[in-house]
Design a protein around this motif. Structure first.
Motif, PDB file in Angstrom:
ATOM      1  N   GLU A   1      78.858 -23.045  34.966  1.00 34.85           N
ATOM      2  CA  GLU A   1      79.780 -22.573  35.999  1.00 34.85           C
ATOM      3  C   GLU A   1      80.288 -21.177  35.632  1.00 34.85           C
ATOM      4  N   THR A   2      80.314 -20.261  36.600  1.00 40.81           N
ATOM      5  CA  THR A   2      80.911 -18.947  36.352  1.00 40.81           C
ATOM      6  C   THR A   2      82.431 -19.092  36.338  1.00 40.81           C
ATOM      7  N   THR A   3      83.099 -18.076  35.849  1.00 46.76           N
ATOM      8  CA  THR A   3      84.566 -18.111  35.849  1.00 46.76           C
ATOM      9  C   THR A   3      85.092 -18.225  37.266  1.00 46.76           C
ATOM     10  N   GLU A   4      84.518 -17.492  38.202  1.00 42.97           N
ATOM     11  CA  GLU A   4      84.992 -17.579  39.586  1.00 42.97           C
ATOM     12  C   GLU A   4      84.774 -18.981  40.155  1.00 42.97           C
ATOM     13  N   GLN A   5      83.635 -19.576  39.883  1.00 47.44           N
ATOM     14  CA  GLN A   5      83.382 -20.942  40.351  1.00 47.44           C
ATOM     15  C   GLN A   5      84.393 -21.918  39.754  1.00 47.44           C
ATOM     16  N   LEU A   6      84.693 -21.763  38.469  1.00 43.90           N
ATOM     17  CA  LEU A   6      85.683 -22.607  37.800  1.00 43.90           C
ATOM     18  C   LEU A   6      87.050 -22.454  38.466  1.00 43.90           C
ATOM     19  N   VAL A   7      87.458 -21.213  38.720  1.00 43.28           N
ATOM     20  CA  VAL A   7      88.747 -20.947  39.355  1.00 43.28           C
ATOM     21  C   VAL A   7      88.801 -21.601  40.732  1.00 43.28           C
ATOM     22  N   ARG A   8      87.765 -21.424  41.508  1.00 44.75           N
ATOM     23  CA  ARG A   8      87.743 -21.999  42.862  1.00 44.75           C
ATOM     24  C   ARG A   8      87.786 -23.527  42.815  1.00 44.75           C
ATOM     25  N   ARG A   9      87.046 -24.135  41.899  1.00 48.15           N
ATOM     26  CA  ARG A   9      87.043 -25.599  41.770  1.00 48.15           C
ATOM     27  C   ARG A   9      88.440 -26.114  41.411  1.00 48.15           C
ATOM     28  N   ILE A  10      89.068 -25.468  40.430  1.00 48.65           N
ATOM     29  CA  ILE A  10      90.406 -25.898  40.000  1.00 48.65           C
ATOM     30  C   ILE A  10      91.403 -25.730  41.144  1.00 48.65           C
ATOM     31  N   CYS A  11      91.332 -24.627  41.857  1.00 43.03           N
ATOM     32  CA  CYS A  11      92.254 -24.406  42.979  1.00 43.03           C
ATOM     33  C   CYS A  11      92.098 -25.484  44.043  1.00 43.03           C
ATOM     34  N   ARG A  12      90.863 -25.864  44.331  1.00 46.28           N
ATOM     35  CA  ARG A  12      90.650 -26.938  45.306  1.00 46.28           C
ATOM     36  C   ARG A  12      91.246 -28.244  44.781  1.00 46.28           C
ATOM     37  N   GLU A  13      91.028 -28.541  43.505  1.00 43.56           N
ATOM     38  CA  GLU A  13      91.588 -29.761  42.908  1.00 43.56           C
ATOM     39  C   GLU A  13      93.116 -29.749  42.930  1.00 43.56           C
ATOM     40  N   GLU A  14      93.700 -28.583  42.698  1.00 42.86           N
ATOM     41  CA  GLU A  14      95.160 -28.441  42.634  1.00 42.86           C
ATOM     42  C   GLU A  14      95.783 -28.148  44.000  1.00 42.86           C
ATOM     43  N   GLU A  15      94.930 -28.000  45.017  1.00 47.20           N
ATOM     44  CA  GLU A  15      95.375 -27.704  46.383  1.00 47.20           C
ATOM     45  C   GLU A  15      96.181 -26.412  46.477  1.00 47.20           C
ATOM     46  N   VAL A  16      95.596 -25.372  45.889  1.00 49.33           N
ATOM     47  CA  VAL A  16      96.167 -24.021  45.921  1.00 49.33           C
ATOM     48  C   VAL A  16      95.106 -23.120  46.555  1.00 49.33           C
ATOM     49  N   ASP A  17      95.537 -22.115  47.311  1.00 51.80           N
ATOM     50  CA  ASP A  17      94.613 -21.224  48.014  1.00 51.80           C
ATOM     51  C   ASP A  17      93.708 -20.491  47.021  1.00 51.80           C
ATOM     52  N   GLU A  18      92.448 -20.874  46.984  1.00 54.80           N
ATOM     53  CA  GLU A  18      91.511 -20.314  46.021  1.00 54.80           C
ATOM     54  C   GLU A  18      91.268 -18.826  46.243  1.00 54.80           C
ATOM     55  N   ASN A  19      91.297 -18.375  47.488  1.00 59.42           N
ATOM     56  CA  ASN A  19      91.057 -16.960  47.762  1.00 59.42           C
ATOM     57  C   ASN A  19      92.172 -16.086  47.205  1.00 59.42           C
ATOM     58  N   VAL A  20      93.395 -16.566  47.293  1.00 60.74           N
ATOM     59  CA  VAL A  20      94.534 -15.822  46.739  1.00 60.74           C
ATOM     60  C   VAL A  20      94.415 -15.755  45.218  1.00 60.74           C
ATOM     61  N   VAL A  21      94.149 -16.887  44.604  1.00 64.79           N
ATOM     62  CA  VAL A  21      94.077 -16.926  43.134  1.00 64.79           C
ATOM     63  C   VAL A  21      92.932 -16.060  42.625  1.00 64.79           C
ATOM     64  N   VAL A  22      91.766 -16.158  43.248  1.00 65.87           N
ATOM     65  CA  VAL A  22      90.637 -15.324  42.816  1.00 65.87           C
ATOM     66  C   VAL A  22      90.976 -13.846  42.961  1.00 65.87           C
ATOM     67  N   ALA A  23      91.584 -13.461  44.071  1.00 65.59           N
ATOM     68  CA  ALA A  23      91.954 -12.057  44.282  1.00 65.59           C
ATOM     69  C   ALA A  23      92.930 -11.583  43.211  1.00 65.59           C
ATOM     70  N   VAL A  24      93.929 -12.399  42.901  1.00 64.90           N
ATOM     71  CA  VAL A  24      94.916 -12.037  41.880  1.00 64.90           C
ATOM     72  C   VAL A  24      94.246 -11.899  40.518  1.00 64.90           C
ATOM     73  N   LEU A  25      93.391 -12.851  40.172  1.00 63.95           N
ATOM     74  CA  LEU A  25      92.751 -12.825  38.854  1.00 63.95           C
ATOM     75  C   LEU A  25      91.743 -11.687  38.732  1.00 63.95           C
ATOM     76  N   LYS A  26      91.126 -11.291  39.828  1.00 65.30           N
ATOM     77  CA  LYS A  26      90.247 -10.118  39.792  1.00 65.30           C
ATOM     78  C   LYS A  26      91.059  -8.872  39.457  1.00 65.30           C
ATOM     79  N   CYS A  27      92.258  -8.782  40.019  1.00 65.60           N
ATOM     80  CA  CYS A  27      93.139  -7.641  39.727  1.00 65.60           C
ATOM     81  C   CYS A  27      93.695  -7.708  38.305  1.00 65.60           C
ATOM     82  N   GLU A  28      94.086  -8.896  37.884  1.00 66.74           N
ATOM     83  CA  GLU A  28      94.712  -9.065  36.573  1.00 66.74           C
ATOM     84  C   GLU A  28      93.731  -8.834  35.419  1.00 66.74           C
ATOM     85  N   SER A  29      92.555  -9.460  35.492  1.00 64.28           N
ATOM     86  CA  SER A  29      91.661  -9.469  34.331  1.00 64.28           C
ATOM     87  C   SER A  29      90.203  -9.185  34.667  1.00 64.28           C
ATOM     88  N   GLY A  30      89.901  -8.953  35.942  1.00 60.38           N
ATOM     89  CA  GLY A  30      88.503  -8.855  36.331  1.00 60.38           C
ATOM     90  C   GLY A  30      87.772 -10.173  36.138  1.00 60.38           C
TER      91      GLY A  30
END
Length: 91
Positions: free
Chosen positions: A3-32
């Protein structure tokens, strides 16, 4: 294929019921989306991992260990919990 880091983030967000697009966008800005990212701030603190947890506000305060901040699964799960508490502004 692992699994890529982005795939992992999206999977966890779906499991946690958090907007995956927002989290991915934030993490791209924070750490790439780099789970090993380290950023030294001008004030002497350091931000670690994919979610860039700050050494003073998150690690020293006991919200997350340095080891967990560098673990993308644990870092994203805590981020999701913090977002659910209304703490998106931390990022």
């Amino acid at each position: 294929m692992p699994e890529t880091t982005e795939q992992l983030v999206r999977r966890i967000c779906r499991e946690e019921e958090v907007d995956e697009n927002v989290v991915v966008a934030v993490l791209k800005c924070e750490s790439g989306l780099n789970p090993k990212a380290v950023h030294k701030n001008k004030n002497g603190t350091v931000d670690y991992g994919v979610a860039q947890y700050n050494s003073k506000w998150y690690i020293d305060s006991g919200l997350i260990t340095l080891e967990d901040a560098l673990n993308p699964e644990k870092a994203v799960r805590l981020m999701c919990k913090q977002i659910k508490k209304g703490r998106l502004k931390d990022w």
